[in-house]
Scaffold this motif. Structure first.
Motif, mmCIF file in Angstrom:
data_model
loop_
_atom_site.group_PDB
_atom_site.id
_atom_site.type_symbol
_atom_site.label_atom_id
_atom_site.label_comp_id
_atom_site.label_asym_id
_atom_site.label_seq_id
_atom_site.Cartn_x
_atom_site.Cartn_y
_atom_site.Cartn_z
ATOM 1 N N PHE A 287 0.829 -1.211 0.000
ATOM 2 C CA PHE A 287 0.000 0.000 0.000
ATOM 3 C C PHE A 287 0.862 1.259 0.000
ATOM 4 O O PHE A 287 0.434 2.298 -0.504
ATOM 5 N N ARG A 288 2.065 1.163 0.566
ATOM 6 C CA ARG A 288 2.985 2.298 0.449
ATOM 7 C C ARG A 288 3.348 2.551 -1.006
ATOM 8 O O ARG A 288 3.407 3.703 -1.467
ATOM 9 N N ASN A 289 3.579 1.475 -1.766
ATOM 10 C CA ASN A 289 3.872 1.627 -3.186
ATOM 11 C C ASN A 289 2.693 2.247 -3.934
ATOM 12 O O ASN A 289 2.878 3.075 -4.838
ATOM 13 N N ILE A 290 1.475 1.843 -3.567
ATOM 14 C CA ILE A 290 0.288 2.441 -4.194
ATOM 15 C C ILE A 290 0.214 3.925 -3.868
ATOM 16 O O ILE A 290 -0.095 4.762 -4.735
ATOM 17 N N MET A 291 0.500 4.284 -2.616
ATOM 18 C CA MET A 291 0.484 5.691 -2.216
ATOM 19 C C MET A 291 1.496 6.504 -3.016
ATOM 20 O O MET A 291 1.184 7.603 -3.504
ATOM 21 N N VAL A 292 2.709 5.967 -3.174
ATOM 22 C CA VAL A 292 3.742 6.680 -3.935
ATOM 23 C C VAL A 292 3.328 6.810 -5.394
ATOM 24 O O VAL A 292 3.489 7.877 -6.011
ATOM 25 N N ALA A 293 2.770 5.752 -5.973
ATOM 26 C CA ALA A 293 2.354 5.787 -7.379
ATOM 27 C C ALA A 293 1.242 6.799 -7.605
ATOM 28 O O ALA A 293 1.130 7.373 -8.706
ATOM 29 N N LYS A 294 0.405 7.057 -6.593
ATOM 30 C CA LYS A 294 -0.715 7.986 -6.742
ATOM 31 C C LYS A 294 -0.312 9.436 -6.496
ATOM 32 O O LYS A 294 -1.053 10.352 -6.878
ATOM 33 N N ILE A 310 5.285 -2.721 -11.291
ATOM 34 C CA ILE A 310 4.960 -1.306 -11.095
ATOM 35 C C ILE A 310 3.715 -0.934 -11.883
ATOM 36 O O ILE A 310 2.840 -0.202 -11.400
ATOM 37 N N GLU A 311 3.600 -1.435 -13.116
ATOM 38 C CA GLU A 311 2.408 -1.161 -13.926
ATOM 39 C C GLU A 311 1.162 -1.722 -13.248
ATOM 40 O O GLU A 311 0.086 -1.093 -13.263
ATOM 41 N N LYS A 312 1.259 -2.897 -12.653
ATOM 42 C CA LYS A 312 0.115 -3.486 -11.949
ATOM 43 C C LYS A 312 -0.255 -2.633 -10.733
ATOM 44 O O LYS A 312 -1.447 -2.454 -10.425
ATOM 45 N N ILE A 313 0.750 -2.097 -10.045
ATOM 46 C CA ILE A 313 0.488 -1.243 -8.884
ATOM 47 C C ILE A 313 -0.227 0.034 -9.308
ATOM 48 O O ILE A 313 -1.183 0.487 -8.653
ATOM 49 N N VAL A 314 0.211 0.611 -10.419
ATOM 50 C CA VAL A 314 -0.426 1.840 -10.908
ATOM 51 C C VAL A 314 -1.880 1.577 -11.285
ATOM 52 O O VAL A 314 -2.781 2.366 -10.951
ATOM 53 N N ARG A 315 -2.137 0.480 -11.976
ATOM 54 C CA ARG A 315 -3.522 0.157 -12.372
ATOM 55 C C ARG A 315 -4.397 -0.084 -11.147
ATOM 56 O O ARG A 315 -5.554 0.351 -11.099
ATOM 57 N N GLN A 316 -3.865 -0.782 -10.159
ATOM 58 C CA GLN A 316 -4.668 -1.036 -8.966
ATOM 59 C C GLN A 316 -4.911 0.245 -8.183
ATOM 60 O O GLN A 316 -5.986 0.434 -7.602
ATOM 61 N N GLY A 317 -3.930 1.139 -8.173
ATOM 62 C CA GLY A 317 -4.101 2.392 -7.449
ATOM 63 C C GLY A 317 -5.189 3.274 -8.013
ATOM 64 O O GLY A 317 -5.759 4.111 -7.298
ATOM 65 N N SER A 319 -8.112 2.400 -8.768
ATOM 66 C CA SER A 319 -9.412 1.984 -8.235
ATOM 67 C C SER A 319 -9.501 2.128 -6.719
ATOM 68 O O SER A 319 -10.518 1.768 -6.131
ATOM 69 N N ILE A 320 -8.460 2.631 -6.074
ATOM 70 C CA ILE A 320 -8.454 2.781 -4.616
ATOM 71 C C ILE A 320 -8.217 4.249 -4.282
ATOM 72 O O ILE A 320 -7.290 4.866 -4.797
ATOM 73 N N LYS A 321 -9.058 4.803 -3.418
ATOM 74 C CA LYS A 321 -8.931 6.189 -3.021
ATOM 75 C C LYS A 321 -7.732 6.373 -2.094
ATOM 76 O O LYS A 321 -7.368 5.469 -1.338
ATOM 77 N N LEU A 322 -7.129 7.567 -2.171
ATOM 78 C CA LEU A 322 -5.944 7.850 -1.355
ATOM 79 C C LEU A 322 -6.281 7.792 0.138
ATOM 80 O O LEU A 322 -5.451 7.350 0.943
ATOM 81 N N GLU A 323 -7.499 8.231 0.515
ATOM 82 C CA GLU A 323 -7.888 8.159 1.914
ATOM 83 C C GLU A 323 -7.922 6.708 2.405
ATOM 84 O O GLU A 323 -7.519 6.405 3.527
ATOM 85 N N THR A 324 -8.398 5.808 1.539
ATOM 86 C CA THR A 324 -8.425 4.389 1.892
ATOM 87 C C THR A 324 -7.010 3.839 2.042
ATOM 88 O O THR A 324 -6.730 3.043 2.950
ATOM 89 N N VAL A 325 -6.116 4.261 1.162
ATOM 90 C CA VAL A 325 -4.724 3.798 1.231
ATOM 91 C C VAL A 325 -4.076 4.239 2.545
ATOM 92 O O VAL A 325 -3.440 3.440 3.249
ATOM 93 N N LEU A 326 -4.248 5.512 2.908
ATOM 94 C CA LEU A 326 -3.630 6.019 4.132
ATOM 95 C C LEU A 326 -4.223 5.342 5.369
ATOM 96 O O LEU A 326 -3.495 4.992 6.310
ATOM 97 N N HIS A 327 -5.544 5.162 5.359
ATOM 98 C CA HIS A 327 -6.187 4.487 6.501
ATOM 99 C C HIS A 327 -5.694 3.043 6.625
ATOM 100 O O HIS A 327 -5.455 2.549 7.728
ATOM 101 N N THR A 328 -5.526 2.374 5.492
ATOM 102 C CA THR A 328 -5.055 0.988 5.511
ATOM 103 C C THR A 328 -3.638 0.894 6.070
ATOM 104 O O THR A 328 -3.335 0.014 6.884
ATOM 105 N N ILE A 329 -2.768 1.803 5.664
ATOM 106 C CA ILE A 329 -1.390 1.794 6.167
ATOM 107 C C ILE A 329 -1.367 2.009 7.681
ATOM 108 O O ILE A 329 -0.665 1.310 8.423
ATOM 109 N N ASN A 330 -2.158 2.971 8.165
ATOM 110 C CA ASN A 330 -2.195 3.242 9.608
ATOM 111 C C ASN A 330 -2.744 2.040 10.373
ATOM 112 O O ASN A 330 -2.217 1.676 11.437
ATOM 113 N N ARG A 331 -3.808 1.430 9.842
ATOM 114 C CA ARG A 331 -4.405 0.288 10.544
ATOM 115 C C ARG A 331 -3.453 -0.908 10.559
ATOM 116 O O ARG A 331 -3.353 -1.623 11.562
ATOM 117 N N LEU A 332 -2.730 -1.141 9.464
ATOM 118 C CA LEU A 332 -1.778 -2.252 9.422
ATOM 119 C C LEU A 332 -0.601 -2.009 10.357
ATOM 120 O O LEU A 332 -0.084 -2.946 10.978
#
Length: 560
Positions: A287-294, A310-317, A319-332
């Motif tokens: 999820f850190r990689n997704i955050m950086v890619a976004k 990296i291309e797969k990470i960009v494509r997946q990012g 479909s995921i909101k940045l707020e969700t990414v940050l919340h996921t990192i904090n919760r993990l």
């Protein structure tokens, strides 16, 4: 006997040291001008050249034929230092020799003159591991050593050293080596070793090394054992970063809120002996990689993965909101802190994953922000697809209510005519009064409604909804009732100020919007006026004056 690459290709001169010009140039100038300090402190992360520079410095100060500050690597002293037979260059591992007795022995030995070299050089590696007593025993010798002694302290955690030690040393910072410098060094080593290394594989090794040349050469050594051209696929297999599709699957489950599928994946990984702590770490890094890619334009330089991943990470990012990414990192990260002390790591992992897939179970601010962002995204999607939202309906309703109602528009909006009883004279007057005052719905008053009046059963629900949005309405609408008359909601209230209060457009708009949400129909607003109120005879001011005069004893007569 085979020698590993990082030992075989250890730098032997300052010019061979990769990516540390701020250190090598300063040391070279000091050696050329013979302006040497008695104690040096080399700090920096692992594999950046601290110990290598210390050994080169030890050779340079004792070399019999130095060349512009660099050791010749050919004289007797240089060869003795390289093969470890020189008794005057002592390497001490402070991790295993950290007691005060070890430092006392060092202090006693330092008083003796060198056996064969010009200087006795002490290289203390991982010096931060020394005890407080050992540091105190070293202080005096470190500050004023004999002229024939040089100290070189090396550490990866300089913040653990006492300030008394730092103030007695000349400090040099070793930075992370850039991927470009590591790539150039890897290609040079491969040319001399007869290995074939592709540019993509060299860059991937440099990224995985994270600024450490020793790590890069160790990984290259592993890749060379495959006995083929070293490609990105070879590096992925050797580094163990291939076959991580389960991270993408778990991230998709979090994005889709698919708890069942995610728990099945965790169960499969657990049965295959996957450590849950390592799984949380890998998922956090994903999820850190997704955050950086976004968020970062040059994300390829910051994400340590192959180009395909990296291309797969960009494509997946996408479909995921940045707020969700940050919340996921904090919760993990929270789960990682707990899982180290947990008796059952699998349960902690499943609990963390379930809270990520069920935001309503998480009451933290990050979870609430993620839920708000998700709702905003759904509203934007509905608007883009042409579906009217409640906000659009309210705006449209306001625009309609603000339009002057002409007879032609009223006929166009009217429902199919139904058979009604003959209109009485009283009803005609009421209808006329409504038409004259229909331009401002908040001021509509229907004097003496006719038989078309219908009770508004859903009025309490509309009041409750409106008051939840506009709190001041509570004081005006509590205890009221309403009827529907000729497309108008007439409010029955004893409060004489209600009419002027509803003339404030924001209050009237909220109330009309609440009625629309409850009934699905648009109504204007008005104040109910009973028949008794409308037929109440008006008092004659003159009659009142005569009564007051008679009460005062005055003889006043009224003439018609």
């Amino acid at each position: 006997m085979y020698q590993v690459l990082y030992r075989k290709w250890r730098p032997k001169t300052f010019s061979d040291v990769c990516g540390q010009p701020q250190v090598t140039s300063t040391l070279l100038n000091e050696l050329k001008e013979d302006r040497l300090s008695h104690a040096y402190l080399f700090t920096g992360s692992r594999g950046t050249g601290k110990t290598s520079c210390a050994k080169i410095f030890a050779k340079a100060v004792n070399c019999l034929n130095p060349k512009n500050g660099d050791p010749c690597n050919e004289c007797e002293m240089c060869r003795a230092i390289d093969n470890g037979s020189c008794l005057d260059v002592i390497e001490i591992d402070a991790a295993s020799n950290n007691g005060v007795d070890n430092i006392r022995d060092l202090r006693d030995e330092a008083s003796f003159t060198p056996a064969s070299a010009k200087y006795r050089v002490y290289i203390i590696d991982e010096v931060h591991m020394l005890s407080i007593s050992a540091f105190n025993a070293l202080l005096k010798t470190l500050e004023e050593p004999p002229e024939h002694v040089k100290f070189i302290l090396a550490t990866t955690e300089v913040h653990k050293l006492p300030s008394t030690i730092l103030s007695r040393c000349q400090r040099f910072e070793f930075k992370h080596i850039t991927p470009e410098d590591i790539c150039a060094r890897l290609k040079y080593v491969c040319e001399n070793e007869g290995l074939e290394l592709t540019d993509g594989a060299a860059m991937l090794i440099a990224r995985l090394a994270d600024g450490a040349m020793r790590d890069a050469l160790s990984l290259l050594d592993r890749c060379a054992s495959y006995g083929e051209t070293i490609t990105e696929k070879t590096v992925e297999d050797a580094a163990g970063i291939a076959g991580r599709d389960y991270l993408f699957s778990l991230a998709d489950c979090i994005a889709r809120k698919d708890v069942v599928k995610g728990l099945e994946i965790i169960d499969t990984l657990h049965k295959n002996s996957c450590d849950m702590e390592r799984l949380i770490t890998e998922l956090t890094n994903h999820f850190r990689n997704i955050m950086v890619a976004k968020t970062v334009k040059n994300y390829r330089e910051l994400i340590i993965c192959s180009d395909e991943e990296i291309e797969k990470i960009v494509r997946q990012g996408e479909s995921i909101k940045l707020e969700t990414v940050l919340h996921t990192i904090n919760r993990l990260n929270e789960a990682l802190a707990v899982i180290k002390k947990s008796v059952n790591r699998r349960i902690e992992m499943e609990t963390a994953f379930m809270s990520l897939c069920s935001p309503e179970l998480d009451k933290s601010n990050d979870a609430l922000l993620a839920r708000v962002a998700e709702l905003e995204a759904q509203i934007r999607m509905l608007k883009s697809s042409g579906v009217k939202t409640e906000e659009d309906i309210s705006v449209r309703e306001e625009a309609v209510s603000a339009e002057p109602v002409t007879e032609k528009k009223a006929e166009e909006k009217a429902e199919p005519k139904k058979e009604v009883p003959p209109v009485t004279e009283e009803a005609e007057k009421a209808q006329a009064n409504v038409k004259t005052e229909s331009n401002d719905s908040a001021r509509v008053q229907a004097p003496n409604p006719s038989l078309d009046e219908q009770p508004f059963d859903k009025w309490p629900e509309a009041v409750k909804l409106a008051c939840s949005v506009d709190v001041p309405l509570i004081g005006f609408l509590t205890g009221t009732s309403a009827v529907i008359y000729n497309g108008i909601v007439l409010i029955k209230s004893d409060n004489p100020v209600l009419g002027s209060f509803l003339q404030q457009e924001n209050h009237a708009k909220i109330l009309r919007s609440a009625i629309f949400k409850i009934t699905g129909q648009k109504y204007r607003l008005g104040i109910y006026k009973s028949k008794t109120d409308s037929e109440e005879p008006k008092k004659d001011p003159l009659e009142d004056f005569l009564n007051k005069a008679q009460n005062l004893g005055l003889n006043v007569e009224r003439k018609e």
